[in-house]
Design a protein around this motif. Structure first.
Motif, PDB file in Angstrom:
ATOM      1  N   ALA A 191      38.234  43.310  47.540  1.00 25.07           N
ATOM      2  CA  ALA A 191      39.934  42.306  47.622  1.00 25.07           C
ATOM      3  C   ALA A 191      40.630  41.508  47.646  1.00 25.07           C
ATOM      4  CB  ALA A 191      39.846  43.012  48.905  1.00 25.07           C
ATOM      5  N   ASN A 192      39.651  40.711  47.874  1.00 23.20           N
ATOM      6  CA  ASN A 192      40.958  39.474  47.221  1.00 23.20           C
ATOM      7  C   ASN A 192      41.163  39.462  45.980  1.00 23.20           C
ATOM      8  OD1 ASN A 192      41.455  36.807  47.754  1.00 23.20           O
ATOM      9  ND2 ASN A 192      39.656  36.055  47.097  1.00 23.20           N
ATOM     10  N   ILE A 193      39.835  39.616  45.349  1.00 24.09           N
ATOM     11  CA  ILE A 193      40.282  39.851  43.812  1.00 24.09           C
ATOM     12  C   ILE A 193      41.956  40.847  43.230  1.00 24.09           C
ATOM     13  CG2 ILE A 193      39.907  41.213  41.580  1.00 24.09           C
ATOM     14  CD1 ILE A 193      37.440  40.621  42.337  1.00 24.09           C
ATOM     15  N   LEU A 194      41.927  42.273  44.008  1.00 20.74           N
ATOM     16  CA  LEU A 194      43.110  43.037  43.900  1.00 20.74           C
ATOM     17  C   LEU A 194      44.215  42.191  44.772  1.00 20.74           C
ATOM     18  CD1 LEU A 194      41.540  46.852  45.923  1.00 20.74           C
ATOM     19  CD2 LEU A 194      42.102  46.133  43.146  1.00 20.74           C
ATOM     20  N   TYR A 195      43.947  41.443  45.669  1.00 19.30           N
ATOM     21  CA  TYR A 195      45.402  40.788  45.579  1.00 19.30           C
ATOM     22  C   TYR A 195      45.756  39.936  45.300  1.00 19.30           C
ATOM     23  CZ  TYR A 195      47.809  36.703  47.936  1.00 19.30           C
ATOM     24  OH  TYR A 195      48.532  35.695  48.520  1.00 19.30           O
ATOM     25  N   GLN A 196      44.564  38.667  44.440  1.00 24.56           N
ATOM     26  CA  GLN A 196      45.625  37.609  43.217  1.00 24.56           C
ATOM     27  C   GLN A 196      46.259  38.747  41.988  1.00 24.56           C
ATOM     28  OE1 GLN A 196      44.969  34.787  43.309  1.00 24.56           O
ATOM     29  NE2 GLN A 196      43.914  34.626  44.926  1.00 24.56           N
ATOM     30  N   SER A 197      45.458  40.008  41.761  1.00 22.20           N
ATOM     31  CA  SER A 197      45.982  40.895  40.841  1.00 22.20           C
ATOM     32  C   SER A 197      47.370  41.354  41.481  1.00 22.20           C
ATOM     33  CB  SER A 197      45.064  42.640  40.503  1.00 22.20           C
ATOM     34  OG  SER A 197      44.113  41.723  39.907  1.00 22.20           O
ATOM     35  N   SER A 198      47.471  41.860  42.688  1.00 23.70           N
ATOM     36  CA  SER A 198      48.612  42.402  42.891  1.00 23.70           C
ATOM     37  C   SER A 198      49.850  41.167  42.508  1.00 23.70           C
ATOM     38  CB  SER A 198      49.136  42.662  44.351  1.00 23.70           C
ATOM     39  OG  SER A 198      48.479  41.692  44.628  1.00 23.70           O
ATOM     40  N   THR A 199      49.643  39.568  43.570  1.00 20.42           N
ATOM     41  CA  THR A 199      50.808  38.606  42.458  1.00 20.42           C
ATOM     42  C   THR A 199      50.996  38.954  41.149  1.00 20.42           C
ATOM     43  OG1 THR A 199      48.400  36.932  43.009  1.00 20.42           O
ATOM     44  CG2 THR A 199      49.854  37.391  45.141  1.00 20.42           C
ATOM     45  N   ILE A 200      50.242  39.216  40.620  1.00 15.82           N
ATOM     46  CA  ILE A 200      50.173  38.764  39.322  1.00 15.82           C
ATOM     47  C   ILE A 200      51.295  40.088  38.917  1.00 15.82           C
ATOM     48  CG2 ILE A 200      50.085  38.936  36.580  1.00 15.82           C
ATOM     49  CD1 ILE A 200      46.969  37.027  38.384  1.00 15.82           C
ATOM     50  N   GLY A 201      50.642  41.190  39.297  1.00 18.25           N
ATOM     51  CA  GLY A 201      51.293  42.452  38.961  1.00 18.25           C
ATOM     52  C   GLY A 201      52.766  42.796  39.298  1.00 18.25           C
ATOM     53  N   ILE A 202      53.080  42.425  40.944  1.00 17.35           N
ATOM     54  CA  ILE A 202      54.264  42.782  40.977  1.00 17.35           C
ATOM     55  C   ILE A 202      55.483  42.142  39.876  1.00 17.35           C
ATOM     56  CG2 ILE A 202      55.800  42.379  42.869  1.00 17.35           C
ATOM     57  CD1 ILE A 202      54.034  42.590  44.556  1.00 17.35           C
TER      58      ILE A 202
ATOM     59  N   VAL B 298      39.591  37.892  36.801  1.00 16.69           N
ATOM     60  CA  VAL B 298      38.482  36.989  35.942  1.00 16.69           C
ATOM     61  C   VAL B 298      39.363  35.612  36.745  1.00 16.69           C
ATOM     62  CG1 VAL B 298      39.222  35.068  33.815  1.00 16.69           C
ATOM     63  CG2 VAL B 298      39.605  37.761  34.068  1.00 16.69           C
ATOM     64  N   GLN B 299      40.363  35.341  37.543  1.00 13.27           N
ATOM     65  CA  GLN B 299      40.471  34.203  38.085  1.00 13.27           C
ATOM     66  C   GLN B 299      39.694  33.915  39.215  1.00 13.27           C
ATOM     67  OE1 GLN B 299      44.766  34.491  40.045  1.00 13.27           O
ATOM     68  NE2 GLN B 299      44.342  32.447  40.412  1.00 13.27           N
ATOM     69  N   GLN B 300      39.661  35.563  40.070  1.00 17.21           N
ATOM     70  CA  GLN B 300      38.168  35.109  40.909  1.00 17.21           C
ATOM     71  C   GLN B 300      36.891  35.408  40.833  1.00 17.21           C
ATOM     72  OE1 GLN B 300      39.308  34.478  44.467  1.00 17.21           O
ATOM     73  NE2 GLN B 300      41.393  33.993  43.604  1.00 17.21           N
ATOM     74  N   GLY B 301      36.383  36.012  39.974  1.00 18.10           N
ATOM     75  CA  GLY B 301      35.507  36.362  39.209  1.00 18.10           C
ATOM     76  C   GLY B 301      34.454  35.088  38.852  1.00 18.10           C
ATOM     77  N   ILE B 302      35.270  33.937  38.261  1.00 11.32           N
ATOM     78  CA  ILE B 302      34.761  32.880  38.074  1.00 11.32           C
ATOM     79  C   ILE B 302      34.072  31.995  39.108  1.00 11.32           C
ATOM     80  CG2 ILE B 302      35.235  30.593  36.868  1.00 11.32           C
ATOM     81  CD1 ILE B 302      37.003  31.970  34.600  1.00 11.32           C
ATOM     82  N   VAL B 303      35.282  32.317  40.100  1.00 17.40           N
ATOM     83  CA  VAL B 303      34.838  31.413  41.530  1.00 17.40           C
ATOM     84  C   VAL B 303      33.475  32.021  42.170  1.00 17.40           C
ATOM     85  CG1 VAL B 303      35.510  30.791  43.636  1.00 17.40           C
ATOM     86  CG2 VAL B 303      37.554  30.775  41.689  1.00 17.40           C
ATOM     87  N   TYR B 304      33.593  33.436  42.296  1.00 19.27           N
ATOM     88  CA  TYR B 304      32.647  33.843  42.498  1.00 19.27           C
ATOM     89  C   TYR B 304      31.531  33.995  41.963  1.00 19.27           C
ATOM     90  CZ  TYR B 304      35.299  36.591  45.810  1.00 19.27           C
ATOM     91  OH  TYR B 304      36.684  36.581  46.390  1.00 19.27           O
ATOM     92  N   ALA B 305      31.009  33.339  40.553  1.00 18.93           N
ATOM     93  CA  ALA B 305      30.302  33.523  39.745  1.00 18.93           C
ATOM     94  C   ALA B 305      29.587  31.581  39.773  1.00 18.93           C
ATOM     95  CB  ALA B 305      30.308  33.486  38.363  1.00 18.93           C
ATOM     96  N   GLY B 306      30.563  30.750  40.126  1.00 19.21           N
ATOM     97  CA  GLY B 306      29.800  29.450  40.842  1.00 19.21           C
ATOM     98  C   GLY B 306      30.490  28.868  39.738  1.00 19.21           C
ATOM     99  N   TRP B 307      31.389  29.059  38.496  1.00 20.67           N
ATOM    100  CA  TRP B 307      30.920  28.366  37.232  1.00 20.67           C
ATOM    101  C   TRP B 307      32.109  27.400  37.337  1.00 20.67           C
ATOM    102  CZ3 TRP B 307      31.952  33.148  33.856  1.00 20.67           C
ATOM    103  CH2 TRP B 307      30.283  34.423  33.627  1.00 20.67           C
ATOM    104  N   ASN B 308      32.584  26.970  36.694  1.00 16.40           N
ATOM    105  CA  ASN B 308      33.700  25.560  36.746  1.00 16.40           C
ATOM    106  C   ASN B 308      34.867  26.092  36.135  1.00 16.40           C
ATOM    107  OD1 ASN B 308      35.054  23.221  36.263  1.00 16.40           O
ATOM    108  ND2 ASN B 308      33.597  22.548  35.394  1.00 16.40           N
ATOM    109  N   PRO B 309      36.001  25.990  37.371  1.00 15.65           N
ATOM    110  CA  PRO B 309      37.107  26.057  37.345  1.00 15.65           C
ATOM    111  C   PRO B 309      37.484  26.242  35.926  1.00 15.65           C
ATOM    112  CG  PRO B 309      37.175  24.858  39.492  1.00 15.65           C
ATOM    113  CD  PRO B 309      35.351  25.110  38.581  1.00 15.65           C
ATOM    114  N   ASP B 310      37.828  24.865  35.574  1.00 15.25           N
ATOM    115  CA  ASP B 310      38.329  24.341  34.711  1.00 15.25           C
ATOM    116  C   ASP B 310      38.135  25.073  33.344  1.00 15.25           C
ATOM    117  OD1 ASP B 310      39.204  22.062  36.367  1.00 15.25           O
ATOM    118  OD2 ASP B 310      37.662  20.537  35.106  1.00 15.25           O
ATOM    119  N   TRP B 311      37.177  25.584  33.142  1.00 18.00           N
ATOM    120  CA  TRP B 311      36.697  27.101  31.768  1.00 18.00           C
ATOM    121  C   TRP B 311      37.653  28.018  32.570  1.00 18.00           C
ATOM    122  CZ3 TRP B 311      34.730  25.939  28.112  1.00 18.00           C
ATOM    123  CH2 TRP B 311      34.069  24.665  27.783  1.00 18.00           C
ATOM    124  N   PHE B 312      38.772  28.457  33.803  1.00 15.92           N
ATOM    125  CA  PHE B 312      39.674  29.328  33.566  1.00 15.92           C
ATOM    126  C   PHE B 312      40.527  29.589  32.755  1.00 15.92           C
ATOM    127  CE2 PHE B 312      43.333  31.363  34.975  1.00 15.92           C
ATOM    128  CZ  PHE B 312      42.838  32.199  35.322  1.00 15.92           C
TER     129      PHE B 312
END
Length: 358
Positions: free
Chosen positions: A68-79, A319-333
């Motif tokens: 649901a958080n991924i969909l939220y991030q997508s919606s703010t871009i998608g609108i 991608v934006q949220q997946g990197i966070v959930y994967a525990g990767w360095n967000p600098d790679w976003f």
């Protein structure tokens, strides 16, 4: 004066009751190939690939609240990506879209707080300002004949400076004051930034608005005269004008649609966080344009859809949220985002070439 004609192939009449002959030029392609030729199919496959990748690389993505958080991030871009996509189909693009979101939010916040007004007054004035910015971009484009890149780059720089300077002048800070206790705030938040429960998962209202706007944009493009005008002016505005298409109205109204999108997302930001940072928004315009491009909209105009940018925005949110959930360095976003952008574009290109190959 002699004239030459290209010889026409002889037509052989098939025997009665025999199979129909075809020279291969009029043979209809199978439905699957016609489907693959759609511009949004490539980005759909790319979005599926990104989703599958993060389902394995980031197990938290499988949780309902995370998705649901991924969909939220997508919606703010998608609108915002939707009106940007329509503008690109019409042959133009807007570099001021990102900072225009912040301009709208700042206008509503400072006007309401400084004058102690109901927040709905600020919301309405912000809508007028946002539509005015789109009107100015479109009018200047038509009036001068300058490329939209130059016109909106100028607007981008103006708004960026005005956002910072006026906010510091009015509030003495780089951020606006909180308006959470002002009249009308709760009602406005219910429209622009509320959540609702689905099977125990909180879903943001922007997800619903995103899908509603996507359906409306699709209907406009495919079922209305205005949709035909958009494709026509994006393909060749002089030819469109010659057949009676109101080019000036279409171009200006498309810029104003981007202004409407900036207003809506700006109101969401304001009523989600109660305050607005005046320096934000820079770089977001590239995200909106990229979501439209990987969704099948051509930079040259005249081609695209409203569904493609929906999948494009989903890829960015994933991608934006997946990197966070994967525990990767967000600098790679940004780097990862660039890889996914190129990958999606290549998949789209491959699918279209495969579909059109005989």
């Amino acid at each position: 004066m002699s004239m030459t004609r290209q010889a026409e192939p002889a037509v052989t009449t098939p025997p009665a009751g025999g199979p129909k002959q075809s020279d291969g030029r009029t043979t209809r392609r199978p439905p699957a190939l016609r489907l693959l030729a759609r511009p949004e199919v490539g980005v759909f496959l790319g979005a599926v690939a990104v989703l599958v990748f993060f389902l394995f690389a980031a197990p938290p993505v499988r949780d309902g609240s995370s998705f649901a958080n991924i969909l939220y991030q997508s919606s703010t871009i998608g609108i915002m990506a939707l009106p940007v996509a329509l503008l690109m189909i019409g042959g133009e693009f807007d570099l001021s879209a990102g900072v225009a979101v912040i301009t709208s939010a700042l206008t509503a916040s400072m006007l309401s707080y400084q004058l102690t007004l109901n927040v709905w007054v600020g919301v309405i004035v912000a809508l007028i300002v946002s539509l005015g910015i789109g009107l100015f971009n479109g009018w200047l484009l038509i009036r001068t004949g300058l490329p939209s890149f130059l016109v909106t780059l100028g607007t981008f720089l103006i708004l960026q400076g005005v956002n910072l300077a006026v906010t510091k002048l009015v509030t003495g800070n780089v951020a606006t004051d909180s308006i959470s206790d002002m009249d009308g705030f709760d009602q406005a938040k219910a429209i622009f930034a509320s959540s609702f429960d689905v099977a125990g998962v909180q879903v943001k209202i922007t997800v619903v608005w995103w899908l509603v706007f996507a359906a409306l944009a699709t209907w406009v493009l495919l079922r209305t005269k205005y949709g035909n005008w958009i494709f026509a002016v994006g393909g060749n505005k002089e030819s469109a004008r010659a057949v009676g298409v109101p080019v000036t109205f279409t171009k200006i109204s498309l810029f104003m649609l981007v202004g409407f999108g900036a207003w809506f997302v700006g109101m969401h930001n304001l009523f989600s966080f109660d305050t607005v940072q005046s320096g934000e928004g820079v770089g977001q315009e590239l995200i909106y344009i990229a979501a439209a491009v990987i969704g099948g909209c051509l930079l040259t105009g005249g081609a695209g859809s409203a569904i493609g940018p929906v999948f494009g925005a989903f890829m960015f949110g994933m991608v934006q949220q997946g990197i966070v959930y994967a525990g990767w360095n967000p600098d790679w976003f940004k780097a990862f985002l660039g890889v996914m952008l190129l990958g999606a574009v290549l998949i789209n290109l491959w699918v279209q070439r495969t579909a059109t190959r005989r």
